[in-house]
Design an enzyme around this catalytic site. Structure first.
Site, PDB file in Angstrom:
ATOM      1  N   LYS A 165       0.879  -1.175   0.000  1.00 12.93           N
ATOM      2  CA  LYS A 165       0.000   0.000   0.000  1.00 12.93           C
ATOM      3  C   LYS A 165       0.908   1.213   0.000  1.00 12.93           C
ATOM      4  CE  LYS A 165      -2.893   1.686   3.782  1.00 12.93           C
ATOM      5  NZ  LYS A 165      -4.113   1.397   4.543  1.00 12.93           N
ATOM      6  N   LYS A 167       1.325   5.264   0.405  1.00 14.99           N
ATOM      7  CA  LYS A 167       0.654   6.406   1.022  1.00 14.99           C
ATOM      8  C   LYS A 167       0.871   7.617   0.134  1.00 14.99           C
ATOM      9  CE  LYS A 167      -1.007   4.906   4.926  1.00 14.99           C
ATOM     10  NZ  LYS A 167      -2.402   5.093   5.280  1.00 14.99           N
ATOM     11  N   GLU A 222      -7.813   3.678  -1.623  1.00 13.16           N
ATOM     12  CA  GLU A 222      -8.418   3.808  -0.288  1.00 13.16           C
ATOM     13  C   GLU A 222      -8.659   5.277   0.040  1.00 13.16           C
ATOM     14  OE1 GLU A 222      -6.156   1.594   2.558  1.00 13.16           O
ATOM     15  OE2 GLU A 222      -6.986   2.646   4.280  1.00 13.16           O
ATOM     16  N   LYS A 271     -11.641  -1.908  10.864  1.00 11.10           N
ATOM     17  CA  LYS A 271     -10.641  -1.678  11.912  1.00 11.10           C
ATOM     18  C   LYS A 271     -11.332  -1.844  13.258  1.00 11.10           C
ATOM     19  CE  LYS A 271      -7.662   1.461   9.319  1.00 11.10           C
ATOM     20  NZ  LYS A 271      -7.050   2.809   9.221  1.00 11.10           N
ATOM     21  N   GLU A 325      -3.664  -5.631   6.589  1.00 10.95           N
ATOM     22  CA  GLU A 325      -2.439  -4.822   6.684  1.00 10.95           C
ATOM     23  C   GLU A 325      -1.911  -4.875   8.130  1.00 10.95           C
ATOM     24  OE1 GLU A 325      -3.861  -0.958   5.410  1.00 10.95           O
ATOM     25  OE2 GLU A 325      -4.916  -0.622   7.291  1.00 10.95           O
TER      26      GLU A 325
END
Ligand code: MUC
Ligand code: MG
Length: 385
Positions: A165, A167, A222, A271, A325
């Site tokens: 992933k 950022k 995302e 989450k 993740e």
């Protein structure tokens, strides 16, 4: 009745292995808020609340979580039956609005104690495991394209991660896409590349960004725009360019229902902290499954405690289309568990012991605890960090 005799909190500051550059903050250190609940039958449960970059990610900070638990959660908990975690959580919800991260730490500790009490791993308490390990990606966020490529190559070589992933959102759309495209070109079909914008784009930035990211070979985007702008997320998804994942937009089951109802996301990043605890995160899962939304196991870059709590829950999800993740402990220079979590073959293994299945390294906690005198104990750094 199993009485709750003590609820203790502590903050631990642990450096990261390199700066972790996100759109809203650069992390050099992670502050972990740990909670211990001691019960009258001799069991003890632990839980964690961590966030990213103080108050730059969400409304709860580690210091605020500690204060809330010490001042407002503890008196309620001292009247509760530790043998009935759901009823204790209901008492907390009746007395305390929101404070999702703090509630998650408490629920984790209550369930850890309950699991130890019955000799069952947390995942078995939560309905039962459907897998013994969860796939884990790695976030490339050094802030430098060349370093990110080298880091990814090392992870592939070690068979630790094969999905990454990136950022983005800190620089212009064009600069970010050039960075992403260079990494994808270097890694090719050997890796899945996803990006997390952490809400940084406007909707017009996003319309351009999504098109360019498709051409760059990215698999998933995302939270491209502000979490509160659900209608905007739905408009972006309706472009049909690339799968869109909700993260900051998704704070618990109510948000899950609202997002799923208007078709604003292809994927949910579940989450446990952001959902308000493990039970709430299970409800988020259930809504996703019923609505045909795909699943991903998210992190707040927790240490081993919050990471394994998340893994225990995600191991009960029959569907986990995009993996997880759960690499938080690997971003930290120091281990706070007596036995580190086991990563390998692109996955995190679930422990088999009761409750969370982990134990804390008390000496390290004493050393890294905020306010500790560092002169009295000497702790070696994690090998290879
Ligand atoms: C986020 O926004 O998803 C997860 C992985 C990572 O590097 O940052 C987090 C937070
Ligand atoms: Mg995110």
């Amino acid at each position: 009745m199993v009485r709750i005799e003590a609820v203790d909190t502590l903050l631990i500051d642990v450096p990261t292995i390199r700066p972790h550059v996100l759109a809203m903050a650069t992390m050099h250190c992670q502050t972990i808020c740990l909670v211990r609940i001691r019960c009258s039958d001799g069991t003890e449960g632990i839980g964690e609340a961590s966030t990213i970059g103080g108050l730059s990610y969400g409304p709860e900070s580690p210091e605020g979580i500690q204060l809330a638990i010490d001042t407002y959660f503890r008196p309620v908990l001292l009247t509760c039956d530790a043998g009935r975690p759901a009823s204790a959580m209901a008492a907390l919800s009746a007395a305390i609005v929101d404070n999702f991260f703090a509630k998650c730490a408490i629920e984790t500790a209550l369930l850890d104690a309950q699991g130890k009490r019955f000799g069952l791993p947390l995942s078995e308490l939560l309905g039962g495991r459907v897998r013994d390990n969860v796939p884990v990606l790695w976030t490339l966020a050094s802030g430098d394209t060349k370093s990110d490529i080298e880091e990814a190559e090392r992870m592939l070589e070690a068979r630790r991660h094969e999905a990454f992933k990136l950022k983005i959102g800190k620089r212009s759309v064009a600069e970010d896409v050039a960075h992403v495209a260079a990494i994808k070109r270097a890694l090719g079909d050997r890796a899945s590349i996803r990006v997390d914008v952490n809400q940084a784009w406007s909707e017009t930035d996003a319309r351009l960004g999504l098109r360019l990211l498709v051409d760059a070979g990215v698999d998933l985007v995302e939270q491209p725009i502000e979490g509160a702008n659900r209608a905007g997320l739905a408009r972006l998804r309706a472009l049909g360019l690339i799968p869109i994942m909700a993260d900051e937009a998704l704070r618990g089951p109510n948000d899950a229902l609202a997002i799923a109802s208007i078709g604003a996301a292809d994927v949910f990043s579940v989450k446990i902290e952001q959902s308000g605890g493990l039970s709430a995160a299970r409800r988020v899962y259930a809504i996703a499954e019923a609505a045909g939304v795909e699943l991903y196991g998210g992190t707040m870059l927790e240490s081993g405690v919050g990471t394994i709590a998340s893994a225990q829950l995600f191991a009960t999800f029959p569907k986990l289309h995009w993996g997880t993740e759960l690499f938080g402990p690997l971003l930290l220079t120091e281990e706070i568990l007596a036995q580190p979590l086991v990563y390998g073959d692109f996955a995190l293994a679930l422990p088999t012991g009761p409750g969370l299945g982990i134990a804390l390294d008390e000496e390290r906690l004493a050393f890294f605890r905020r306010g500790a005198s560092r002169r009295t104990i000497s702790i070696p750094t994690r090998a290879g960090a």
